[in-house]
Design a protein around this motif. Structure first.
Motif, short mmCIF file in Angstrom:
data_model
loop_
_atom_site.label_atom_id
_atom_site.label_comp_id
_atom_site.label_asym_id
_atom_site.label_seq_id
_atom_site.Cartn_x
_atom_site.Cartn_y
_atom_site.Cartn_z
N UNK A 354 17.38 -6.42 -9.57
CA UNK A 354 17.39 -5.02 -9.16
C UNK A 354 18.60 -4.76 -8.29
N UNK A 393 11.09 -6.47 1.51
CA UNK A 393 10.98 -5.52 0.41
C UNK A 393 10.06 -4.36 0.69
N UNK A 410 9.69 1.65 -1.39
CA UNK A 410 10.53 1.29 -2.54
C UNK A 410 9.91 1.64 -3.89
N UNK A 411 8.59 1.61 -4.01
CA UNK A 411 8.02 1.80 -5.34
C UNK A 411 7.81 3.26 -5.66
N UNK B 4 0.40 -2.64 -0.18
CA UNK B 4 1.68 -2.21 0.35
C UNK B 4 2.74 -2.29 -0.72
N UNK B 5 3.61 -1.30 -0.68
CA UNK B 5 4.64 -1.27 -1.70
C UNK B 5 5.70 -2.32 -1.41
N UNK B 6 6.29 -2.82 -2.47
CA UNK B 6 7.32 -3.82 -2.30
C UNK B 6 8.36 -3.64 -3.39
N UNK B 7 9.60 -3.77 -3.00
CA UNK B 7 10.70 -3.54 -3.95
C UNK B 7 10.62 -4.55 -5.10
N UNK B 8 10.14 -5.72 -4.80
CA UNK B 8 10.14 -6.77 -5.83
C UNK B 8 9.12 -6.48 -6.93
N UNK B 9 8.16 -5.58 -6.64
CA UNK B 9 7.22 -5.21 -7.69
C UNK B 9 7.89 -4.38 -8.77
N UNK B 10 9.07 -3.85 -8.46
CA UNK B 10 9.75 -3.01 -9.44
C UNK B 10 10.38 -3.81 -10.58
N UNK B 11 10.57 -5.10 -10.35
CA UNK B 11 11.20 -5.92 -11.39
C UNK B 11 10.28 -5.91 -12.60
N UNK B 12 10.78 -5.42 -13.72
CA UNK B 12 9.90 -5.38 -14.90
C UNK B 12 9.56 -6.80 -15.34
#
Lengths: 637, 259
Positions: A354, A393, A410-411, B4-12
């Motif tokens: 990303x 993150x 972020x999401x 909790x949201x995390x940027x790494x969850x966005x990785x498809x």
């Protein structure tokens, strides 16, 4: 700008391999075209023409222009692509004809000056008509085979405004129409006598600024879209204006794109991002029920039919590409890109999959492998100058031109909280400490401030508060870059006042200062064998890359970073063996740290590179530029 | 916040489908098959291999296939049947062959009597009905409320007797209560001086004043000694007091005497 040697010194460097490119220049009128083979999209980006496979998204770049591409045309058979550019006042603006099959330049036609406004191919690929811009005002016909100009003429009478579009007949190689502000002319081409003869279309009292045109299949009519938001029907045979419409339901902000369908309907794209169909009926234009307003898309600048028009693509000025299904009139957003200059680029800690980019009004999160946009955060009318991801993150921090630092989830992209009035002027640089609890921001006035972020739990859930813990007033001008060490105890800031300062983040005092006769744009820590930040490299407008000792601030070395223009972005690999720079010379250079030599050069950017980053696992280089393009390169080492 | 949201969850991520579990087969399958086969095979042949021979004492008996009813509990053997209401029933109509009691026979001609009775009878009034729709059902008029019935009642518009009685009782109770209250007050109140007593007191007081006044008039002209002066003053004071008392009693018609 002439082609230049990218090498500062030493051996011939290799070239960087470009993996993918995210970007689309939506401001070119009719700049998105589906090739007649129905498999490829053709569009412009900066000084490049891109041919992209619709299915596999493989891109071929045609970059020979020296400046921004302003118009693109594809011949009816699909054999040739023509593209025109703009240039500086008084210089010749080139038209380049490309051979589509071989994807190479067929010829370069340079007779126009400053800007090419529009292009049109004759139906049998014999001639190309080029229309110069306001400062040129001429129309020239070229023989494609001989690569020579046949003849030229002033595009409009002196009393009229400038012409802005040109369209060729569909069946005849000797008839074309040009139009613009207060001018509408039907031209006949006499090849043997090398003459083009115009005939003015009589418009009566009507005054319109025509921006797009389409010729009917039997060459009997020309339909013109105007800035007033209506369509004109012009009889080509009699050279008479015949009808205007749609009455009382004109398109808001003007008709900006058109396409003719086989069933006689006209697809219209409007300035208020409406896409609609119009029926020419009983000497009047009527809007049909098929109408759709795209969400936040800007002007619809091009409508490209795929085949007969069962499917079509719409390009908008905000660099969105929509795919429409004509029968259902349903759109899907297939491609997005930044349309203004990209200001920053950042990878989340430890992942190369990303990355986030920031620009005017928006922050985007991209997936590297598919080059798809995953999230978009929009804050209207502000420019995001820098972004940073917390290491866990949990949030995205961003520095904005309204002097506030904003934090987002972020999401979902939801706004969490902000630090209002973080600086006296805009916030220009931003960094997070490795623990994610402190934000270091640099302002346009030259202050560096440290904020502590506190989480607290209330009945509304988790909320955040911030506290100013440190304020460091040493810089005299804009802080352009902040880098924090791994232990979070010190940081280095680069400023436009020609200093780089190392700060002690425990006592908030200066520990070292470096002076140079430049405006620093970027700075990086070099970690030596013991993983200590023992050296820094910095660069700026003096085109030199300087190496300094962090211990006493003494200069180790200075190398020439670029021959012509300033360096905007720089990043170093985790092991410190290589670093990458990018600058206004549109080149990406990979340097060996120890030798201070360029090992690889990446060419392709159409405008000045603003930032460049190496991904955390040192496999890719991502660079962004002022035209909103994002290039992904493979890291050569 | 659920998660909790995390940027790494966005990785498809490539969705890893868990391998499908093997198709279900019952572990009793074999057993069921065998059982089914077993059950069938007996009838698949020309009959059972060995049929037990009927025994001689197990022959078919009369009525043995008829359903057997349960025994009636309340009927005792030998007693005649009686209805449950036998004691309330009237005696049965005499039989035609019964002899009349004491040979008495009636001379009443029932046929003529009935005929005359019918002829003389008042014809039955037709029912009062109303019909709701044309060709619709008819309904008795009386309970429908369509006919004014209650306003023709004798006591229509009069206060019902129970209310009159009740009102009287209420008034009487009120009076009793007031009387009781008055009595109660009276008992607790101060004694009132009657008019006669008042007149007596008044007359007494005036007599006293007259007497003192008479003495006063008879005093010497010159009061030259202290005793004289004292006497005169005392008399004046007494008279004054008496005058005041007389005035008080004359002024007030009603006088209570505090206990």
């Amino acid at each position: 700008m002439a082609a230049q040697s990218p090498i500062a010194n030493g051996d011939d460097p290799g070239s960087l391999q470009r993996l993918s490119l995210i970007g689309f220049d939506g401001t070119i009128p009719g700049g998105l075209i589906v090739h007649p083979d129905r498999q490829n999209l053709i569009y412009g980006l900066g000084d490049t023409v891109i041919i992209e496979d619709i299915g596999t998204q493989e891109q071929v770049l045609l970059s020979e222009h020296t400046n921004k591409v302003t118009t693109i045309a594809v011949s009816k058979s699909g054999k040739y692509i023509a593209s025109g550019q703009m240039t500086y006042m008084g210089f010749a603006a080139d038209v380049i004809i490309w051979n589509y099959a071989e994807r190479v330049k067929h010829c370069k036609c340079s007779l126009h000056k400053v800007k090419i406004e529009a292009l049109a191919f004759s139906p049998n690929d014999l001639y190309l008509v080029t229309l110069g811009g306001q400062d040129d005002g001429s129309i020239i016909v070229w023989n494609i085979e001989t690569k020579q100009a046949i003849c030229g003429a002033p595009a409009q009478v002196l009393s009229a405004g400038s012409a802005s579009c040109v369209v060729f007949a569909n069946n005849r190689d000797d008839l074309f129409v040009s139009a613009g502000l207060g001018t509408l002319r039907v031209w006949t081409l006499d090849v043997t006598n090398r003459k083009i003869r115009p005939e003015e279309v009589s418009m009566g009292q009507l005054k319109r600024d025509i921006r797009c045109m389409q010729m009917s299949d039997d060459d009997s009519f020309v339909y013109c879209g105007t800035t007033t938001g209506d369509l004109l029907g012009i009889n080509v045979g009699s050279k008479m204006f015949q009808y205007i419409g749609p009455e009382k339901e004109r398109f808001s902000k003007g008709v900006t794109a058109m396409a003719l369908l086989k069933n006689g309907e006209i697809l219209v794209g409007a300035g208020d991002s409406t896409v609609a169909t119009v029926k020419g009926k009983d000497n009047a234009f009527k809007r049909t029920k098929k109408s759709k307003k795209l969400n936040q898309a800007g002007e619809v600048t091009s409508i490209a039919l795929r085949g007969e028009g069962h499917q079509f693509f719409c390009g908008t000025s905000k660099s969105h590409i929509y795919q429409f299904n004509h029968s259902e009139f349903k759109e899907t957003l297939v491609r997005t890109a930044h349309y203004p200059a990209i200001t920053d680029i950042e990878f989340p800690y430890g992942t190369s999959e990303l990355f986030g980019t920031s620009s005017f009004q928006e922050i985007c999160i991209w997936h590297r492998a598919t080059t798809q946009e995953l999230r978009r955060i929009v804050v209207p009318n502000m420019t995001c100058n820098a972004i940073a991801f917390s290491r866990d993150g949990k949030y995205i921090a961003s520095a904005w031109s309204d002097a506030s630092v904003r934090f987002f989830l972020p999401e979902s992209g939801k706004f969490i909280f902000d630090i209002k009035q973080a600086h006296k002027r805009e916030v220009t640089a931003l960094a997070l400490t490795p623990d994610g609890m402190h934000v270091i921001s640099g302002g346009g006035e030259g202050q560096v401030r440290v904020w502590k972020i506190k989480e607290c739990y209330t009945n509304k859930g988790k909320t955040y508060t911030n506290e100013l813990v440190g304020e460091m007033k040493e810089h005299k001008a804009t802080v352009s870059c902040i880098k924090v060490t791994e232990d979070g105890k010190s940081c280095v800031t680069a400023s436009k006042d020609g200093t780089c300062i190392m700060w002690d983040l425990e006592r908030f005092v200066r520990s070292q200062i470096i002076f140079a006769n430049t405006q620093f744009n970027c700075v990086c820590f070099y970690h030596g064998q013991n993983q200590q930040p023992c050296q820094i490299i910095a660069s700026g407008t003096d085109r030199k890359i300087g190496y300094w000792e962090t211990f006493d601030g003494s200069t180790i070395r200075e190398v020439e970073g670029s021959l012509s223009s300033d360096i905007n972005g720089m990043d170093i690999t985790a092991d410190g063996k290589y670093f990458v720079t990018g600058g206004a010379d549109k080149l990406i250079k990979v340097w060996s740290y120890d030798d201070g030599k360029v090992t690889h050069v990446g060419k392709g950017h159409a405008m000045a590179v603003t930032k460049v980053k190496i991904c955390p696992n040192s496999q890719y280089i991502v660079s962004v530029s002022e035209d909103g393009a994002i290039y992904i390169w493979s890291f050569p080492h | 916040m659920l998660q909790e949201e995390n940027i790494y969850n966005l990785i498809p991520r490539e969705e890893v489908k868990p391998p499908k579990p093997a198709r279900y087969t019952s572990k009793f399958k074999q057993m069921a098959r065998e059982e089914r086969q077993e059950g069938k095979s007996g009838y698949k042949t020309m009959g059972q291999a060995k049929v037990p021979v009927p025994t001689t004492d197990n022959f078919l008996k009369k009525h043995s296939k008829e359903p057997k009813l349960p025994p009636r509990e309340h009927v005792f053997a030998g007693e005649p049947f009686t209805y449950p209401d036998a004691d309330r029933r009237r005696p049965p109509v005499p039989h035609k062959e019964d002899k009349p009691l004491m040979g008495l026979r009636t001379t009443k001609n029932f046929i003529t009597n009935n005929a005359v009775g019918n002829i003389m009878s008042v014809p039955k009034k037709p029912d009062k009905n109303f019909v709701d729709t044309r060709g619709g059902d008819k309904w008795p008029l009386d309970p429908s409320g369509l006919e004014p019935k209650f306003i023709h009642k004798k006591d229509f518009g009069q206060t019902p007797g129970y209310l009159v009685k009740r009102n009287k009782e209420v008034i009487r109770a009120q009076e009793e209560y007031e009387a009781y209250i008055a009595e109660h007050f009276r008992r607790g109140a101060m004694k009132q001086l009657s008019e006669a007593e008042r007149q007596v007191i008044l007359a007494g007081l005036k007599a006293n004043w007259e007497e003192i006044h008479h003495q006063y008039q008879g005093l010497s002209v010159v009061t030259d000694t202290v005793p004289k002066k004292n006497r005169k003053e005392r008399m004046e004071a007494e008279m004054k007091q008496l005058e005041r008392d007389i005035e008080t009693i004359e002024k007030h018609k009603v006088i209570y005497i505090a206990n």
